[in-house]
Design an enzyme around this catalytic site. Structure first.
Site, PDB file in Angstrom:
ATOM      1  N   VAL A  40       0.794  -1.106   0.078  1.00 51.84           N
ATOM      2  CA  VAL A  40      -0.057   0.275  -0.061  1.00 51.84           C
ATOM      3  C   VAL A  40       0.894   1.276   0.032  1.00 51.84           C
ATOM      4  CG1 VAL A  40      -1.905   1.338   1.338  1.00 51.84           C
ATOM      5  CG2 VAL A  40      -1.703  -1.332   1.383  1.00 51.84           C
ATOM      6  N   HIS A  59      -0.903   4.416 -10.138  1.00 49.44           N
ATOM      7  CA  HIS A  59      -1.590   4.934  -8.878  1.00 49.44           C
ATOM      8  C   HIS A  59      -1.031   6.284  -8.726  1.00 49.44           C
ATOM      9  CE1 HIS A  59      -3.850   5.474  -5.209  1.00 49.44           C
ATOM     10  NE2 HIS A  59      -2.641   5.563  -4.475  1.00 49.44           N
TER      11      HIS A  59
HETATM   12  N1  NAD Z   1      -1.961   2.755  -2.099  1.00 53.64           N
HETATM   13  C1  NAD Z   1      -2.957   3.586  -1.665  1.00 53.64           C
HETATM   14  O1  NAD Z   1      -3.972   3.664  -2.345  1.00 53.64           O
HETATM   15  C2  NAD Z   1      -2.676   4.437  -0.636  1.00 53.64           C
HETATM   16  C3  NAD Z   1      -3.725   5.130   0.071  1.00 53.64           C
HETATM   17  C4  NAD Z   1      -3.356   5.941   1.252  1.00 53.64           C
HETATM   18  C5  NAD Z   1      -2.269   6.044   1.708  1.00 53.64           C
HETATM   19  N2  NAD Z   1      -1.083   5.278   1.236  1.00 53.64           N
HETATM   20  C6  NAD Z   1       0.135   5.215   1.702  1.00 53.64           C
HETATM   21  O2  NAD Z   1       0.137   4.388   2.654  1.00 53.64           O
HETATM   22  C7  NAD Z   1       1.356   4.848   3.911  1.00 53.64           C
HETATM   23  C8  NAD Z   1       0.563   5.093   5.211  1.00 53.64           C
HETATM   24  O3  NAD Z   1      -0.143   6.064   5.118  1.00 53.64           O
HETATM   25  P1  NAD Z   1      -0.741   6.351   6.547  1.00 53.64           P
HETATM   26  O4  NAD Z   1      -1.675   7.483   6.127  1.00 53.64           O
HETATM   27  O5  NAD Z   1      -1.346   5.392   7.027  1.00 53.64           O
HETATM   28  O6  NAD Z   1       0.596   6.923   7.340  1.00 53.64           O
HETATM   29  P2  NAD Z   1       0.722   7.107   8.942  1.00 53.64           P
HETATM   30  O7  NAD Z   1       1.977   7.842   8.997  1.00 53.64           O
HETATM   31  O8  NAD Z   1      -0.511   7.353   9.298  1.00 53.64           O
HETATM   32  O9  NAD Z   1       1.202   5.628   9.302  1.00 53.64           O
HETATM   33  C9  NAD Z   1       2.385   4.950   8.913  1.00 53.64           C
HETATM   34  C10 NAD Z   1       2.939   4.189   9.954  1.00 53.64           C
HETATM   35  O10 NAD Z   1       4.209   3.393   9.660  1.00 53.64           O
HETATM   36  C11 NAD Z   1       4.749   3.171  10.651  1.00 53.64           C
HETATM   37  N3  NAD Z   1       6.092   2.885  10.249  1.00 53.64           N
HETATM   38  C12 NAD Z   1       7.075   3.507   9.671  1.00 53.64           C
HETATM   39  N4  NAD Z   1       8.334   2.911   9.379  1.00 53.64           N
HETATM   40  C13 NAD Z   1       7.758   1.559   9.951  1.00 53.64           C
HETATM   41  C14 NAD Z   1       8.835   0.567   9.686  1.00 53.64           C
HETATM   42  N5  NAD Z   1       9.781   0.257   9.393  1.00 53.64           N
HETATM   43  N6  NAD Z   1       8.216  -0.729  10.400  1.00 53.64           N
HETATM   44  C15 NAD Z   1       7.080  -0.495  10.826  1.00 53.64           C
HETATM   45  N7  NAD Z   1       6.094   0.429  10.861  1.00 53.64           N
HETATM   46  C16 NAD Z   1       6.608   1.737  10.333  1.00 53.64           C
HETATM   47  C17 NAD Z   1       4.884   4.382  11.216  1.00 53.64           C
HETATM   48  O11 NAD Z   1       5.369   4.431  12.676  1.00 53.64           O
HETATM   49  C18 NAD Z   1       3.310   4.815  11.124  1.00 53.64           C
HETATM   50  O12 NAD Z   1       2.503   4.421  12.454  1.00 53.64           O
HETATM   51  C19 NAD Z   1       2.030   6.012   3.059  1.00 53.64           C
HETATM   52  O13 NAD Z   1       2.958   5.722   2.293  1.00 53.64           O
HETATM   53  C20 NAD Z   1       0.773   6.527   2.121  1.00 53.64           C
HETATM   54  O14 NAD Z   1       1.192   7.368   1.218  1.00 53.64           O
HETATM   55  C21 NAD Z   1      -1.300   4.357  -0.147  1.00 53.64           C
END
Ligand code: NAD
EC number: 1.1.1.37
Length: 308
Positions: free
Chosen positions: A118, A175
């Site tokens: 994701v 995407h």
């Molecule tokens: N593909 C899609 O359609 C889509 C949609 C929405 C968000 N995203 C992506 O998903 C990702 C997460 O978004 P979010 O809004 O939940 O962000 P967020 O910051 O709320 O959550 C990310 C989490 O990952 C954790 N993290 C960071 N490094 C880590 C590691 N090495 N091991 C374990 N955990 C780790 C952080 O502590 C945090 O809690 C982003 O890259 C965002 O761009 C993708």
């Protein structure tokens, strides 16, 4: 069915909640690198079990991958999200390292896992997982098209002034704000082409609104959205868990399909117990074929930034 979600942030926690509410998984493990966050969110969610009537056991762990052992499906939502004004591609520097490490840790403890990627830039992160893990290609699924299609259907329902459940449609391609290809030609309201109801200008507007769907929300929220992303991931997890053989546009490794090679990009795919079981090749018209090629060029440019 054991499901692990790495990254208990906004999208990861939302996904855990939808998976639990649908009550098809026996176990959900949330893992995060931030001390206590996954444990806290798991406990908070478990305290909704009697209210939302589910039996799924949700637990949390701070970076202890032994707790994820034997997972059937793992979702990678770890990494940074974009802030207003940023593109998904700008996240590559930080997220590539995280996704590489996380996928390797997951496979060590769950060699038969199916991974759903994701983290953004998602098509490139999916490509990275293909190139670095050695998992069979059906076991790596990039989630983007399921979300983009849900946003497309919502925008179409607004234009049609009808409930979203009346609408069917798909977004393929990369995407990204410029890479998405909403298939307006094939979208329908209860099997009637939407072009029977909407002008070309209105349909173009729907397409443009869909493509910047994520950016629009990021501007409003100050960070990227989570409800629809979480729901879209949970739909893929459910399709695998319940062997639904549902069709979603997913980022898949292409080997000649759609005239493309050695790239992960959104194409219609059948999702069931074996993961991404089949890529569905549909006939595109000239304009759509041109758009998907341009989209692939954009994804390839981002892939070239990876240090493989
Ligand atoms: N593909 C899609 O359609 C889509 C949609 C929405 C968000 N995203 C992506 O998903 C990702 C997460 O978004 P979010 O809004 O939940 O962000 P967020 O910051 O709320 O959550 C990310 C989490 O990952 C954790 N993290 C960071 N490094 C880590 C590691 N090495 N091991 C374990 N955990 C780790 C952080 O502590 C945090 O809690 C982003 O890259 C965002 O761009 C993708």
């Amino acid at each position: 069915m054991k499901v692990t979600i790495v990254g208990a942030g906004a999208v990861g926690a939302s996904c855990a909640e939808y998976v639990a509410i649908k009550d098809f998984a026996s176990e959900v493990v949330l893992l995060d690198i931030k001390e206590g966050v996954a444990e806290g969110k798991a406990m908070d969610l478990m305290q909704t079990a009697t209210l939302n009537s589910f039996d799924t056991q949700i637990t949390g762990t701070t970076n202890d991958y032994s707790k994820t052992a034997g997972s059937d499906v793992a979702v990678i939502t770890s990494g940074i999200p974009r802030k207003p004004g940023m593109t998904r591609e700008e996240l590559i520097g930080i997220n590539a390292g995280i996704v590489k490490e996380v996928s390797s840790n997951l496979i060590k403890h769950s060699p038969n896992v199916t991974l759903i990627v994701v983290s953004n830039p998602m098509d490139t992160m999916t490509y990275l997982v293909h190139k670095t893990t050695g998992l069979p290609k059906n076991k790596i699924i990039g989630m983007g098209g399921a979300l983009d299609s849900a946003r497309f259907k919502f925008r179409l329902s607004e234009a049609l002034e009808c409930p979203p459940s009346d609408v069917n449609g798909m977004v393929i391609g990369g995407h990204s704000d410029t890479g998405m290809v909403p298939l307006t030609r094939l979208a329908t309201r209860n099997s009637i082409p939407v072009s029977a109801f909407l002008s070309e200008d209105r349909l173009n507007q729907v397409s443009e609104d869909t493509k910047v769907g994520g950016a629009t929300l990021t501007k409003l929220l100050g960070t990227s959205a989570w409800y629809a992303p979480g729901a879209a991931v949970s739909a893929l997890v459910q399709a695998i868990a319940c062997n639904q053989k549902k069709m979603f546009p997913c980022s898949a490794m292409l080997e000649g399909e759609y005239g493309l090679n050695d790239i992960c990009i959104g194409v219609p795919a059948i999702i069931g117990k074996d993961g991404l079981e089949k890529i569905v090749e549909i006939e595109l018209d000239d304009a759509e074929s041109k758009k998907i090629k341009e989209s692939a060029e954009g994804v390839s440019k981002t892939n070239a930034l990876l240090e493989l």
